[in-house]
Each structure stands twice: as structure tokens, then as C-alpha cells.
Design an enzyme around this catalytic site. Sequence first.
Site, PDB file in Angstrom:
ATOM      1  N   CYS A 130      58.563  78.352 -76.246  1.00  0.00           N
ATOM      2  CA  CYS A 130      59.431  77.743 -77.254  1.00  0.00           C
ATOM      3  C   CYS A 130      60.882  78.123 -77.030  1.00  0.00           C
ATOM      4  O   CYS A 130      61.787  77.382 -77.375  1.00  0.00           O
ATOM      5  CB  CYS A 130      58.977  78.120 -78.656  1.00  0.00           C
ATOM      6  SG  CYS A 130      58.937  79.887 -78.942  1.00  0.00           S
ATOM      7  N   HIS A 158      59.336  82.821 -83.207  1.00  0.00           N
ATOM      8  CA  HIS A 158      59.272  81.455 -82.727  1.00  0.00           C
ATOM      9  C   HIS A 158      60.656  80.824 -82.774  1.00  0.00           C
ATOM     10  O   HIS A 158      61.430  81.083 -83.685  1.00  0.00           O
ATOM     11  CB  HIS A 158      58.292  80.679 -83.617  1.00  0.00           C
ATOM     12  CG  HIS A 158      58.030  79.297 -83.120  1.00  0.00           C
ATOM     13  ND1 HIS A 158      57.618  79.039 -81.840  1.00  0.00           N
ATOM     14  CD2 HIS A 158      58.137  78.103 -83.754  1.00  0.00           C
ATOM     15  CE1 HIS A 158      57.475  77.725 -81.694  1.00  0.00           C
ATOM     16  NE2 HIS A 158      57.786  77.146 -82.845  1.00  0.00           N
TER      17      HIS A 158
END
Lengths: 739, 615
Positions: free
Chosen positions: A91, A555
Amino acid sequence: MPGLQTDDMSAAIHTPVKKNRLSLKFFQKKDTKRTLEFSESQAEEQKPSEQEEPESCDQVVPTPDSCVPLVCDKRDSPVPFVGLNNLGNTCYLNSILQVLYYCPGFKGAIKKLRNLSKKTEKHLSLLKQEVDEEVLPMNIELLWSLHHLITSMEQLQSSFLFNRKKYIDSELATSPRRLLNTLRLLNPMYEGYLQHDAQEVLRCILGYIQEACESIQNEQKIEEQPENQAQDKEESSKDQSTCKRKSDTEAGNAKKRSKCLKTQSKRTSTASEEAGHFTRSKRKSTGEVTAESDQNKNEQASHVEVKVDGASTVPAKRPKQSKLSWLKPSGKQPSIFSKFRSMGKISTHASGKDAKAKLEEGDSLSSGKDEEAAGIYSEDKCPLDLNLMERMFQGQLVLRTRCLECECYTERREDFQDISVPVQEIESCWVEPDLEVSPDPKQESKTLKWAISQFASVERIVGEDKYFCETCHHYTEAERSLLFDKTPEVVTIHLKCFAASGSGMDPYVGLSKVSTPLHTPLKLSLEEWCTRPSKEHYELFAVVMHSGVTISSGHYTTYVKMVNLKDIKVELVDDSLKPESPGTAAAEAYNPARGYNDGEVSISATSKAGAKKPSEGIGLLGGQRSVSGFDLGSSKQANPDKGIKEECSSSQGHQTAVKNKSEREPFAVASAGKEQDDTYVENSDDLALCNLLDYEGKWMLFDDSEVRLFEEKDFLNACSPETCTTSIPYLLFYKKVLE
Amino acid sequence: MLDGLITLQVSYVIRDEVEKYNRNGVNALQLDPALNRLFTAGRDSIIRIWSVNQHKQDPYIASMEHHTDWVNDIVLCCNGKTLISASSDTTVKVWNAHKGFCMSTLRTHKDYVKALAYAKDKELVASAGLDRQIFLWDVNTLTALTASNNTVTTSSLSGNKDSIYSLAMNQMGTVIVSGSTEKVLRVWDPRTCAKLMKLKGHTDNVKSLLLNRDGTQCLSGSSDGTIRLWSLGQQRCIATYRVHDEGVWALQVNEAFTHVYSGGRDRKVYCTDLRSPDNRVLVCEEKAPVLKMELDRSADPPPAIWVSSTKSSVNKWSLKGIHNFRSSGDYDNDCSAPLTPMCTQPEQVIKGGASIIQCHILNDKRHILTKDTNNNVAYWDVLKDAGFSSPDGSDPKLNLGGLLLQALLEYWPRTHINPMEEEENEVNHVNGEQENRIQKGNGYFQVPPHTPVIFGEAGGRTLFRLLCRDSGGETESMLLNETVPQWVIDITVDKNMPKFNKIPFYLQPHSSSGAKTLKKDRLSASDMLQVRKVMEHVYEKIINLDNESQATSASTNDKPGEQEKEEDMAVLAEEKIELLCQDQVLDPNMDLRTVKHFIWKSGGDLTLHYRQKST
């Protein structure tokens, strides 16, 4: 190579990264073998190589169909923007790639650069038949990977817009597999599945693009250099003096007597190779030399001959046990070839891997020298296209020290790529993890302006340690300030959200997040900290968010504001026959004043190079068809593919997608409401564009393969420190806007 | 006074007895209209008094030398009887302006004192500086101070957040204003020390301030290039004048507070009508940034203005034309057109001298190269120029630094040796000339008696400055007792020269000589010992010993002429052997310290090798 590419893509979906890399190598070996065969049986070689060349350029042909449907996700109405699949904690990469994709001017710049490198590639492609892909400079390869990704994202978006139905049950996403692989080769740090810092990977990618630019630039310099015999002599005599090998003398002499092409090649190579060289050099000279005299042509031909000669030794080395290679170090010319070598060297540095094995030791030694020579040429001028990256992302800071007595100042300049600003006072840096849940009430959230002024704060040199002023000849008080001298098109603001929280933990893991985010303004002016007044200001267009507690976990997601959607060329796959004129949309989008001219220049450049375009285009189309055919054959996703194919044929008449949208506005609004129910519409491309235009000014949240729509209000809420504590802005991207 | 943590240093100045010219920029000016005198406060640390009577050939009258750094500001008080000065040596000094001597030194500031302000009606002076402090001084108290009664009470105004660069007090002593890098003006009432207000508006340092008589209006000149007029009653800025291209550093105003004279970094001096700012006149253009101006107030309107700059000369410019010009009203209102200066030639010039702008200390720490503003390069010998002349060549055992210190303090009674003690002290001196030495100083040379000697913290504040010849005075003597650091006492009073540093070293035969390595003897000697002496030692103690076994008789015959033998020995040694360090042959004139630092270079004990010359 194209075969390799598609194979790679499909392999990528099935296998984890490590294995994939192995398979990549495997293909390369096969490739090498094949090229070896070429060199031995030159009669066959001609044709396949001819075919291979255009194909090698169409490696950008996306294979969205092959990968997208594999990821099945139940989403009712996906937005027409392409996500990126997570390839295992990637990510950090995806978030950055999305920003770059929507970064005004970036796509165009990559395309332009890639076209420039393609020109280079044409020379290299001669060699590429023998030398496998791995020797291709890795930073150029990264450029190609990026371009590949961008094209596949663009085309996936287009095909989605034309046939929404097909994607109803699927996620609109592609995978940055190839880019990731290249990145891993360039920097082994990105191997494995660890989470990385998004800011770091951004710097990394931009750095490699910059390197690629330099490579291309050097390449061009050498190309532009008229074939200078005298200089060549000098060069070769240098070679003679510095190298200890017997054959050097031979090579040097051979070069001076460049007309005795055949005798020379007889001396230095086997009969079969000789013939091969001849044909290749001939092709070369016809392909490249346009308005040169016959003599020049001869010279060039001889050069090319030598080049190829040197190159052919590389693969020939292994079967013939290096005997031949020692005989032919004649490749040390101040030419593209030498550049090629030196780039190989660069990539060796960067990747520290395969490339090295394929370079002869002697040659890599000499390449350093050649690189120096190339460096001299490259300094005098620099094409505008090539410092695009610099102009887009790099600014200049001035550290100014002013004596308070005589008010004279001294300056020191430094380039910057991003602005790292604190999010809280230094005193309160040591935040206990507990506080993250309920922030200290004393810590009022700061503004970005405050943060930048912290970055550019004025420091006084007073008290005991005064400043010795050279004008006053006295110790005086002084002021030291940091100012922006040149501001880039895109200002990246890096919020230093991570503070080391000691307690003997692993230093990397120990970087825990500071929970006091700044207010993120949509507009920003740097004038306060600039050396000269300017009318420019900046507009927020992307934010990389981080959620999680430490730098090595959590994230990354990206918010991007959709602007200038009308500039997006929605076109069917076969429209790619006419490749998007690089940079026009981009140039308009980000800097009409300066960028437009550049754009024009590049357009003319591409059309000049467009001699090969049609054939390329055909190859492209063919490639695409064969791919879908392959998919059909494999009977994985038969129906959607058929759909798109039908559509392809039906809408082939409509070439350009951008039409006066104002006429169609009401229709677009009407259709937007029931876009789901929309079936086949005749003016599918117009409609597609209209659909797209609905998203103008809206914010998109890119969460790997998932893309969601956000209104500005909601986006601001998401960024605001009051309403959102789990996910906070980490990187802010502002683009320059002229008032 | 003596703080163990702070190293005190002694310095002295090589200079002419009378320094007639300002040697650097002039930071401040004061006119004494009664005596027609001009006081200049120089960056060369000297306040000079000049006669401004035009017909006088040499305007120089006297120097007031006591400061040890830039003099930043001066004010004349008590109708010209007293002068108060502020300096970067962090002191404020009170002077008898007529006779030119320093009456007292005020050491309350902790950093450069940059500005002074004076309230004539109350004989009140305020000082302010980079330590952000403002102190108020009653001049009558200051002048009454004596060496014994040297306590003074002062009120301080605090609240400034940044270094103060300018200060002003009105004539009545009811308002005081300070300007600082904080960019605001802070206003106090000096009677109550109460803060009155803070005036914001400037965007840079405020370098010059003026108040009108009753303290209702204030003029400020700032590095931002503007002059602002403030109403203290309304607590706001009434007008902003953009006259200069660069920072405004100096302001003067006429008695009526209607016309402001301004100068600054752009080297220009303007006269601006405060009521109609378009009425401005370029008075003159200096050759360097203007630091200070002083109006000749002998008539109204003022007939002339004195201007000082970062150059050492001070110029008087006539203002006569300006007033005619103004009254006629026919000047050009077009501000965009570049103004031509009213005067191109100054009416009077007080010539300045050159100042040293660059220096380089040579490696021997004794010679210095300097360059001055006239681009003259000079070569100085810090000893010879201080009166040193080598009596008998250069004896390496003489501690020249020690001798110099003794010479600098030779008038200080404490250094004088009681004849009773002399014999005991003799032991400490190696040289035979000791017996004939005079009672004072070092017995070799004297420094010029006008040489200033300065005791100060290393790189910091000055503690005490005196002239060499004055150290015999009662006051000075007493102050010296307080100031002189112990290490100087050791040398000058106790006559204990610092011990030579001993360094250990090894002496071994060179490998080429083939001789077997003797047992490693660790030797020790003064680091000033010359290589020649080591060679003698080698020749005498090692080589000769070896030879002695072969020809014992030779050496015994030479016994009578011990002295001659020694010299022979040195010559012989140099002929016969050589010493090496790191395989490099050593010059016999080198001392061991040099060998260690420049040839041995590494850690561990120095190892020397000897071998016989191969000739």
C-alpha cells in the site's frame, strides 16, 4: 520480450513475488538463448527481429482483461477510476503511484521520457537481440514500467467507461507488478513483504526517474555529437595506452582504417558473425542517417559495426569460453554503445545483481572512462523535456545569514524535493502512547502555516556565540532564515508524524506516530517564505493518509482530487493506434505559461519520430487481439472479453473522445443518475466522458484496489484532526496555480 | 573577581603613542556648542575630541581611550562637562569631557551596550543593549563616584524580548522608548519604570529613535527602510515615510519637530518635511552607509549637519541651500525622478586613518601579516614591535612570552624584586646575566610605556585596561591586584617561568647501521631541546663509548679545555652522525616538539634513530 512481459503479467497474478522473479529470470535465459541462435543463423534473424522491434515497444500494451476479472469483489457501482492491487503490503507503493498518476503533468512527462528513451532503445534494440533485457539500464526499465502501468490504468479506465456492465461484479484495478519488480531490482530494500515508508518510496522512484533522465540526456548528447574521427582516434589511442590487452592495438588500428570493414571484422570475428554485423550495420545506417554524406554514412556504418561487434561478444562469451571476448574489446568507442555500457554500470550499482555478470570485466572498467567523456558532452546543454522531473518536484532553498549591524547577508543554496515539517512543538515531542487515544488538551492543533514557519523559522545568532561579520570585521548579532528561492510545480509536504519513542525498542519499530495532525488547508501560499514576491499559490490535489501506530505498520491510503477530467482521453483500446500526444493535456493542466511550448516541441518531435508509428500501431493492435484471444482460449473470462471486442469494432468509427461536452451536459446529468441501468448507448465515448466529468472536483479515496468517492466536505472531515484520529495525513501534495 | 572557570587573558596593543585619526567607522557624534568641539565615538574603541573651528589647521584635540571595543554611543551631559559612552565591551563609562579622563565604569550590562538616551532637564541617562536591559542613571550620582565610593543604584526597565538597538528619552525625562529586533517600540515612564505601551508597525529592526520635547511624538527609523511618526497619545503610527531605499540607521530632527534628517544603509542623507512628506531634499550622498548624524544647532534652521559613516572620516555638510530652497517652494515634487544632492562637497572633513581589516598569524605565533583599508600589507613582529631586541641572538631557552609579560607589568610595584629575595630568585634563572639585572621588568627589554594592556575573559568581556606606564599608580595597582590572573602572578611576581614540557623518547641505532638494538632506553627531555643536543648526546655517550674501547686515550687528553671541547663535540657530532625519525633525516636546528608534531605525527613515544654519516 513482449512475450516475456505478458507471461510475466499473468504469472504475476498467480505466483507470489519471489517465485515470479525466478520465472522472470528463466524467461530471460530463454531469451538469451534465442538471441544466440540469431547471431549464428543470421538468415533467420532478420525477420524475427524486425517483428520483435515494434513488439518490444508495445510492451505497454496493457493486459487489463487478463488480470482484472481475477479479482472479484462485490461492489455495486464502482467509480470509473482504477485502483491498484495490493501485492503484499504494497500500500505504501500504491498510495504513491496513485498520487503520481494524478499528479498534473506527470503522466505526460513519463510518456515523453519514454518516447525519448524509445529512440535510444532503437539503437539498443539492435543489441537487445543479443543482450537480454536485464542489461537494459534499470532506471530506464523503471521508466518503462511506470509508463506501462500508466497506460494500463488509462486503458482500463477507458474500457470500463465503455462497458460498465462488464465490471459490475469486479473491482476496477490493475497490479503494479512489473513496476514493483523493477523497483526491487533497483533497490533490494523493497524485496519481501515489509511495510515501507511512503515518502521514502516516492523519493526513490523520483530519484530513479531522474537517473533515467540523465541517462537519456547523456545518450542524446553522444548521439548529437558529430562522428568525430579525430576524437575517436584520440580515444582509441587512449585505449591503447591504458589497456593491457593485445587486441587493443588491433582494435585501435582497425578503427582508423574503418573503411576496411570486412578485413577487420574477419580478423576479429567468426565468419558467421561477420555477415551478421554487416547486415545489421547496414540497417542501422539506413535507419538513422538521413542527410549525411556518403562518407559520413560509411563512418557511421563502421561505427555501428564496431558497436555490434562488441555487443555480440557478450552473449558469445559464454559458449566460447571467453576467448572471443578477450579478442574484441573494440567496443570502447565514445558512442551510444559506450553509453550503453556505462548505463549498464549504473544499473549494476543500483541493483548489484544480474547485470554485472553479463558485462565483461574489461569493458566495465573502460566504461567508467567513457562515462566521463560522456559527462563532458552532457554539460553544455540540456533538453527541456529531460529536466521535467526536476522542474516538477524540485525547488531550491536559500539559507540566508544577515548581519544585524551592517545588514549585509550571505547565502547558501540547496535543492529540495519535499518539505518536512513538524506537527507539534519540539518540547512536546515525547508523547506517551496512551495520549494517542485522548490527546493532551493543551496540544491545540496547529496549522500548516505554523508548521512551515517552523521549517523556515528565523534563527537569531545572539549572545555568547555571535556571528563574525566579514563586512563589519566584528562579532555581531545575525539572523539566519530559510527561504524558498525556486518553488517546484508540485510541493510535497511531509508531515513528520513519527517521533522516536525510546524505551529500548527496535529503533525502526520505535518510531511511533504523533497524534496531533495539522489542519490541512486546500490552498497554500508560500509567498511569505519566498525570496521574491510571486503571484503563484498552491492547491491541494492529493493526500497520502497513514493509519496505524508506527511507521513500519499500519496502512496507507490516498485521497486525490479529480480535476481536468475533460483532458482525459477516453478512448477504446484500438484508439491507441494514435498514441496520445504526450504532454499536451498535462502541459495545459499544470502550467500554461511555460509548459505549453514544451508540449508543442515534443509533439513535433514525436511526429517526426512517427515514421514508425503506423507499424507500431498495428503491432499494438495485433498484440492486443492476440492477448484477448489468448484469454478466450484459456476460457477464463470469455464473456467480458467478447463484449469489449464487439464494442471495439462497433465504435471504431469514433476516433476522438473529447467533444464539446457543454452540448451534452443535460444528457450527462440525466444519465449520471441511472448510470447503472445504462445499457449500450450509441455515443458511448461521449457518454463515457460525461460520466467521467461527473467526478470533476470530487475527491477519490484510493485504498489499494478499492476506490471510493468523497465529497470535498467529507474529505475535509476525514483529514481534520478533530473528526479523525485513526487515519491522519502524512504527505500533502500541492500543485502550483497561477492567479 | 577571579573565577576559576573562566580563563583570563592578557593582551596588549601595538600602536603609536598618539593616534590622531579615527581608524574605523564612527558610531556616534556629539557637538559641544559652547567650546565648539566635536566628540566622535569610534569603532577603534577611542573617543576623540576635535575642534570644529574651521580656521584651525589640525582639528585633533585629544583622545579618550579606555574602551576596548567599539564605542557605540555617546551623550554629552551637564552642559558639556560630562560625557557618557556605551561600548561593545559591555561597559558604560563616565568621562570628564573637558579634561578627557575616565571617571568611572559601569558594568551592569551583560552584552554590547548599543544605545544611550539623555533627558537634559533631569540629567538622567539611560543605557540599553543586546542583553535586552535598559538601565537608568542619574548623571550627578555618576560624576560623584570615586574609586572607593563606587556603588550606584540604578533602576532597570525590563520587558524587552529582543536585543535593543535604539533608545530615546524626551528632554523632560517623562517618556523613554526602545527599539529592538522585536520590531516593536516599547514605551516606559522612567519616573515610575512602568510600561506604557507597545507600538507595532515596523517589519524589521528599529535602529534609530527620536522623541519631541514633551514626549508626545516619536520618530523611528527602521531596517525595513521606513521612517514612522508615532503619536504616543493616540498610541498609533501617524505617518510612514518611505524616503530611503534601504534601512534607516540615523535620524535627527529640528527643534520644532517639523523636519527630519535621515541617513542609512543607502548612504544618502535626506531632509523630509514631516507634514508634507513629498517635500524631501537629498542633502548629500556619503561614500559609505551612514551611522550617525549630528545637527549643528547654533542657529535655527540648523546651518550644517555632521555625518559619520562606516568609513573613518567625518564630514560636515552645509544645510544652507536647503532652507532657501524650501522657503521658495519651487522644488520638484516629482518623487520618481532621482534627486540630485544639494551638496556635492562637504563643508569640512575630519580625516580618518586606515584600519586593519584582515590579519593572519604566522605559524611561529610571533609574526603577523595584516591588510588595511588602504590595501597596505604590513608584517609585524609582536615582540620587536613591542620593544624587544634580542640581546644575544636567540637563545631557545628564553621564554619570550614570560619576558614580555614581565615587561608589560614592569611598573607594577608587586613585580619589583626586593633585593633581599633577589639571590633566592636567581636560582630560577638559567642565564648568567641575572646578576646585573635592573630591579624592574625582565632585564632584557621594555615595552613602550604607552602600550595599553588589557585583561579580559577569553573571547569575552574586558575586565581591566591600563597603559603600561600607569600600572604604578595607586588605583591601577589596586585594580591590578584584583584582576591579574594567577598564571600571570606566577611569572611576573613569583618569577616562576612555566616549566618546559618534558617529552619521553627512545633513541636507537638505525637499522642500516647493522648494530644490534641496544636495550630500549626511555629518555626524557624538554620538548624545546634541539636535535643538535641529542646528536651531541649520541656522539658523546654512545658512539664514543663504542670507540673508547678501541682508543681510550684520545678523550682523556682533551680534558683541560672543557668549554672548547663541548663546542667541538657539537661540530664533531654534526659531522659524524645524523638523526632520523620515520626515516627522515632531521635538521639539527629542530626541536623535539617540532619533530614530534611534524615528523613523528603518530601517538606513542617518539623514537629517534641515529646512524653514522656514510661519507
